[in-house]
Write an enzyme that holds these catalytic residues in place. Sequence first.
Site, PDB file in Angstrom:
ATOM      1  N   GLU A 187       0.843  -1.190   0.000  1.00  0.00           N
ATOM      2  CA  GLU A 187       0.000   0.000   0.000  1.00  0.00           C
ATOM      3  C   GLU A 187       0.884   1.248   0.000  1.00  0.00           C
ATOM      4  OE1 GLU A 187      -3.796   1.580   2.628  1.00  0.00           O
ATOM      5  OE2 GLU A 187      -2.115   0.638   3.686  1.00  0.00           O
TER       6      GLU A 187
ATOM      7  N   LYS B 192     -10.177   0.502  -2.218  1.00  0.00           N
ATOM      8  CA  LYS B 192     -10.311   0.094  -0.812  1.00  0.00           C
ATOM      9  C   LYS B 192     -11.690   0.444  -0.258  1.00  0.00           C
ATOM     10  CE  LYS B 192      -7.656   0.552   3.520  1.00  0.00           C
ATOM     11  NZ  LYS B 192      -6.535   1.311   4.132  1.00  0.00           N
TER      12      LYS B 192
ATOM     13  N   CYS C  40      -4.803  -3.565   3.240  1.00  0.00           N
ATOM     14  CA  CYS C  40      -4.500  -3.222   4.627  1.00  0.00           C
ATOM     15  C   CYS C  40      -5.676  -3.420   5.593  1.00  0.00           C
ATOM     16  CB  CYS C  40      -3.958  -1.797   4.691  1.00  0.00           C
ATOM     17  SG  CYS C  40      -3.077  -1.399   6.227  1.00  0.00           S
TER      18      CYS C  40
END
Length: 328
Positions: free
Chosen positions: A87, A162, A204
């Site tokens: 990321e 995301k 993440c």
Amino acid sequence: MLGFIIRPPHQLLSFLLCPGLRIPRLSVLCAQPRPRAMAISSSSWELPLVAVCQVTSTPDKQQNFKTCAELVREAARLGACLAFLPEAFDFIARDPEETLRLSEPLSGNLLGEYTQLARECGLWLSLGGFHERGQDWKQTQKIYNCHVILNNKGSVVATYRKTHLCDVEIPGQGPMRESNSTIPGPSLESPVSTPAGKIGLAICYDMRFPELSLALVQAGAEILTYPSAFGSVTGPAHWEVLLRARAIETQCYVVAAAQCGRHHEKRASYGHSMVVDPWGTVVARCSEGPGLCLARIDLSYLRQLRQNLPVFQHRRPDLYSSLGHPLS
């Protein structure tokens, strides 16, 4: 060039390079023997090799690209078919204003450089979290945290934005307000077929939501990837245990490329990039600092494990189909 090669009992392949080379030392092994019933029959050298890159991004985009490109070229030289970047591989800014200023569209110069890199090296790239100015940039003045998959010809074959934004306050780690600059993605991306297997895309903070990983494996994922920039407080407590849990419950390989070290005076990351097999064993792990680790992906082992331990046939969605709703 190689100092020595360690050859463990199953799919892991890991190298330690000679001192003095530009590429930092690679992974320290953390492998455990498989159960005898899970032993592989094919030669491990026939299995696809993946590389997991660990970097310390800064606000300097060109220096970050230079560092990442060096690792990708090394991964290609060592025979990897796919390299995973973490990321924020493009940059980690000092504040939301700088984040927005440095962001680019997918059609911008930086992704163009990675397109050329993929073609040059002839391998696939998982670009784990690109600060993307989307089509709604002029209206929203906010960006997406976008995971991009490039094939070995440099074509974009998948994008995932995301969906779970990290708005948290952890004592000792400082507040994180990703939503100050970022819009959550609207949907999951179907797993994408690669030379290593079908990859389910996440980023993440997504790893804290098992519903997402279960949805991806039910859609066909064999590898889950969680490119990350985990903090220095949550990292030691949660990083490895969450990754191993996601691997065990989905019976997937889990690949987690991570940011490490101090990015600037306001931000540091935990590191410890790793690959976990479907049994929950950490089969490759980066050492401290920027570098890479490598592991082989054995899908026949994955299929045998799923057959011997058929948890998805034993699920009871009639009992817990409402999971995912906020707590009352």
